[in-house]
Design a protein around this motif. Structure first.
Motif, mmCIF file in Angstrom:
data_model
loop_
_atom_site.group_PDB
_atom_site.id
_atom_site.type_symbol
_atom_site.label_atom_id
_atom_site.label_comp_id
_atom_site.label_asym_id
_atom_site.label_seq_id
_atom_site.Cartn_x
_atom_site.Cartn_y
_atom_site.Cartn_z
ATOM 1 N N SER A 48 -120.975 -79.243 20.782
ATOM 2 C CA SER A 48 -120.307 -79.440 22.068
ATOM 3 C C SER A 48 -120.291 -78.152 22.885
ATOM 4 C CB SER A 48 -118.875 -79.948 21.861
ATOM 5 O OG SER A 48 -118.106 -79.036 21.096
ATOM 6 N N THR A 49 -120.277 -77.004 22.213
ATOM 7 C CA THR A 49 -120.337 -75.722 22.917
ATOM 8 C C THR A 49 -121.729 -75.495 23.490
ATOM 9 O OG1 THR A 49 -118.635 -74.762 21.482
ATOM 10 C CG2 THR A 49 -120.039 -73.225 22.691
ATOM 11 N N LEU A 50 -122.750 -75.818 22.710
ATOM 12 C CA LEU A 50 -124.131 -75.615 23.160
ATOM 13 C C LEU A 50 -124.495 -76.493 24.352
ATOM 14 C CD1 LEU A 50 -126.008 -75.388 19.730
ATOM 15 C CD2 LEU A 50 -125.440 -73.512 21.286
ATOM 16 N N THR A 51 -123.863 -77.661 24.453
ATOM 17 C CA THR A 51 -124.208 -78.591 25.532
ATOM 18 C C THR A 51 -123.220 -78.553 26.702
ATOM 19 O OG1 THR A 51 -123.021 -80.362 24.365
ATOM 20 C CG2 THR A 51 -125.397 -80.166 23.957
ATOM 21 N N ALA A 52 -122.229 -77.689 26.634
ATOM 22 C CA ALA A 52 -121.234 -77.610 27.705
ATOM 23 C C ALA A 52 -121.854 -77.094 29.003
ATOM 24 C CB ALA A 52 -120.085 -76.694 27.281
ATOM 25 N N LYS A 53 -121.396 -77.623 30.123
ATOM 26 C CA LYS A 53 -121.869 -77.165 31.419
ATOM 27 C C LYS A 53 -120.976 -76.039 31.932
ATOM 28 C CE LYS A 53 -123.818 -81.625 32.809
ATOM 29 N NZ LYS A 53 -123.808 -82.703 33.828
ATOM 30 N N PRO A 54 -121.565 -75.046 32.614
ATOM 31 C CA PRO A 54 -120.756 -73.941 33.162
ATOM 32 C C PRO A 54 -119.675 -74.471 34.084
ATOM 33 C CG PRO A 54 -123.100 -73.423 33.291
ATOM 34 C CD PRO A 54 -123.004 -74.873 32.904
ATOM 35 N N SER A 55 -118.498 -73.881 34.002
ATOM 36 C CA SER A 55 -117.368 -74.307 34.827
ATOM 37 C C SER A 55 -117.070 -73.274 35.901
ATOM 38 C CB SER A 55 -116.117 -74.484 33.957
ATOM 39 O OG SER A 55 -116.319 -75.439 32.947
ATOM 40 N N ALA A 94 -122.285 -72.448 39.484
ATOM 41 C CA ALA A 94 -123.635 -72.843 39.892
ATOM 42 C C ALA A 94 -124.460 -71.664 40.400
ATOM 43 C CB ALA A 94 -123.554 -73.912 40.969
ATOM 44 N N GLY A 95 -124.069 -70.443 40.020
ATOM 45 C CA GLY A 95 -124.886 -69.281 40.381
ATOM 46 C C GLY A 95 -124.201 -68.247 41.242
ATOM 47 N N LYS A 96 -123.170 -68.630 42.000
ATOM 48 C CA LYS A 96 -122.446 -67.657 42.806
ATOM 49 C C LYS A 96 -121.389 -66.971 41.942
ATOM 50 C CE LYS A 96 -123.005 -70.194 47.155
ATOM 51 N NZ LYS A 96 -122.304 -70.822 48.304
ATOM 52 N N SER A 97 -121.234 -65.670 42.121
ATOM 53 C CA SER A 97 -120.276 -64.950 41.283
ATOM 54 C C SER A 97 -119.767 -63.692 41.966
ATOM 55 C CB SER A 97 -120.920 -64.571 39.940
ATOM 56 O OG SER A 97 -122.018 -63.693 40.150
ATOM 57 N N LYS A 98 -118.593 -63.263 41.514
ATOM 58 C CA LYS A 98 -118.004 -62.010 41.976
ATOM 59 C C LYS A 98 -117.359 -61.326 40.780
ATOM 60 C CE LYS A 98 -114.634 -59.952 45.145
ATOM 61 N NZ LYS A 98 -113.639 -60.212 46.211
ATOM 62 N N ILE A 99 -117.676 -60.065 40.584
ATOM 63 C CA ILE A 99 -117.117 -59.295 39.479
ATOM 64 C C ILE A 99 -116.549 -58.003 40.040
ATOM 65 C CG2 ILE A 99 -117.572 -58.212 37.245
ATOM 66 C CD1 ILE A 99 -120.083 -59.962 37.063
ATOM 67 N N SER A 100 -115.267 -57.767 39.821
ATOM 68 C CA SER A 100 -114.621 -56.531 40.238
ATOM 69 C C SER A 100 -114.184 -55.780 38.987
ATOM 70 C CB SER A 100 -113.407 -56.821 41.129
ATOM 71 O OG SER A 100 -113.817 -57.475 42.318
ATOM 72 N N LEU A 101 -114.702 -54.570 38.813
ATOM 73 C CA LEU A 101 -114.487 -53.798 37.598
ATOM 74 C C LEU A 101 -113.636 -52.572 37.869
ATOM 75 C CD1 LEU A 101 -118.257 -53.977 37.243
ATOM 76 C CD2 LEU A 101 -116.825 -55.129 35.592
ATOM 77 N N THR A 102 -112.585 -52.402 37.091
ATOM 78 C CA THR A 102 -111.685 -51.269 37.276
ATOM 79 C C THR A 102 -111.852 -50.277 36.142
ATOM 80 O OG1 THR A 102 -110.066 -52.675 38.398
ATOM 81 C CG2 THR A 102 -109.282 -50.561 37.547
ATOM 82 N N GLU A 103 -112.092 -49.033 36.506
ATOM 83 C CA GLU A 103 -112.194 -47.946 35.533
ATOM 84 C C GLU A 103 -111.412 -46.770 36.079
ATOM 85 O OE1 GLU A 103 -115.578 -45.273 33.181
ATOM 86 O OE2 GLU A 103 -116.171 -46.709 34.713
ATOM 87 N N ARG A 206 -114.831 -76.238 26.539
ATOM 88 C CA ARG A 206 -115.753 -75.737 25.508
ATOM 89 C C ARG A 206 -116.391 -74.410 25.919
ATOM 90 N NH1 ARG A 206 -113.350 -78.924 22.713
ATOM 91 N NH2 ARG A 206 -114.292 -80.395 21.237
ATOM 92 N N MET A 207 -115.755 -73.697 26.829
ATOM 93 C CA MET A 207 -116.242 -72.374 27.201
ATOM 94 C C MET A 207 -115.664 -71.335 26.246
ATOM 95 S SD MET A 207 -115.889 -70.326 30.795
ATOM 96 C CE MET A 207 -115.207 -68.669 30.703
ATOM 97 N N PRO A 208 -116.476 -70.397 25.734
ATOM 98 C CA PRO A 208 -115.958 -69.328 24.882
ATOM 99 C C PRO A 208 -115.014 -68.425 25.684
ATOM 100 C CG PRO A 208 -118.322 -69.559 24.597
ATOM 101 C CD PRO A 208 -117.949 -70.380 25.803
ATOM 102 N N LEU A 209 -113.788 -68.279 25.210
ATOM 103 C CA LEU A 209 -112.803 -67.438 25.872
ATOM 104 C C LEU A 209 -112.691 -66.075 25.203
ATOM 105 C CD1 LEU A 209 -109.920 -70.045 26.302
ATOM 106 C CD2 LEU A 209 -111.678 -69.409 27.980
#
Length: 361
Positions: A48-55, A94-103, A206-209
């Protein structure tokens, strides 16, 4: 994207270290009462994890590590990037993403929206907009999928499931979400530096957390990354739009693949070889002569010429055998060898496995 940003992005969304094809992140179990969930077999959970669709989701990630990386300061590009404090991750699934990284007091932001990618660094208030032509879009999308949590988990499970003992070890609460704990342990015949991999899989999506990697001879995880907050919901379009802050230095460019670089990449790919399978997989190959020449011309941040052998001597030890001679780098979760004539081998394995892989015809 520069090496540091690549390393940070990989660490945050699910790929902290790729050794021998095992791309993994980790986080120990949290305290508190374990949620009550329906019984499920290990095989059913894997499938079920292998076949899960991205959320679509928005979440906060905490990162720390104890990989045992060489203490060489800025000598290794990307190493310090693994010391980020936290990250905010948003995707439409579906391909759009935003990542903000704090260091520390600085923040880096990477926004992908269609064929445009913005990269912003608050340290020097600089922003770069990269436009990806249609003929390069698929290649770039393939790279983006390499940091998708579902893709990462699928690749990981696919590589080691046949050589592992797999079990469901109860449940856990991660970011206030109920999750199953999937445990993969290498079979006795596997020669690896890793002792166990634990994947906390969301009950509903079924997304790995959370994934935990334990190395042999240690009681604490070698690397830790986990969602501390997550909200599964459609994300507003504004999440994937970026406007440079006032006064920012803005650079715009179109992504191009230099024919010579493509030739080098194809040459390196043709030399790539996978030796073994499962946990004791080793990757071998040869660095093209032109790439080695470029390494010899490299300069540090101060513009000084870098001597590759002098750099290697700071964090690697000289080794030799029937396969030749070179340099060995070891961490808690993997090792790598670079020979004097440009061959290499790497894996989540002891050094002897790498020596055998280099000697194999």
């Amino acid at each position: 994207m520069d090496p540091k940003r690549k390393a940070i992005t990989a660490a945050v969304v699910g790929t902290a270290l790729g050794v021998g094809g095992l791309v993994v992140v980790a986080m120990p179990a949290t305290a508190g009462d374990a949620p009550v969930l329906p019984q499920i077999s290990a095989e059913e959970l894997v499938q079920s994890t292998l076949t899960a669709k991205p959320s679509a989701f928005d979440g906060k990630v905490k990162v720390s590590n104890d990989l045992g990386l060489p203490q060489v300061g800025s000598a290794l590009p990307g190493v310090s990037a693994l010391d980020i404090d936290s990250a905010q991750v948003s995707t439409d699934g579906a391909g759009k993403s935003k990542i903000s990284l704090t260091e520390g007091s600085s923040q880096q932001t990477i926004v992908r929206n269609g064929q445009s990618v913005w990269e912003y660094d608050s340290k020097d208030n600089s922003a770069t907009k990269v436009t990806i032509p249609a003929d390069l879009a698929k290649e770039h999308q393939d790279k983006a999928q390499a940091v998708d949590p579902v893709t990462v988990a699928s690749e990981l499970l696919g590589k080691v499931r046949e050589s592992s003992t797999i079990a469901v070890d109860g449940t856990a609460s991660v970011a206030n979400r109920a999750a199953y704990e999937l445990v993969l342990t290498p079979k006795p015949t596997e020669r690896t530096l890793l002792r166990e991999i634990r994947v906390a899989i969301d009950d509903q999506t079924r997304m790995p957390l959370r994934v935990t990697v334990l190395a042999n001879g240690t009681s604490a995880p070698a690397f830790e990354a986990s969602f501390s907050e997550i909200n599964f919901a459609n994300q507003p379009a504004s999440n994937f739009e970026f406007t440079p802050p006032k006064g920012a230095k803005v650079t715009e460019k179109t992504a191009e693949l230099d024919p010579k670089n493509r030739e080098l990449a194809e040459q390196a790919k043709s030399e790539l070889k996978v030796v073994g399978d499962g946990w004791d997989t080793a990757i071998t190959g040869k660095i093209p002569a032109d790439a080695l020449a470029k390494a010899g011309e490299a300069k540090d941040e101060q513009g000084r010429q870098v001597d590759p052998k002098a750099l290697l001597s700071r964090f690697a030890k000289p080794v030799s055998g029937a396969w030749g001679s070179g340099w060995l780098v070891t961490t808690k979760v993997g090792s790598g060898v670079l020979t004097d004539d440009g061959r290499y081998a790497a894996g989540a394995v002891p050094e002897q496995v790498l020596f055998e892989a280099l000697a194999a015809k």
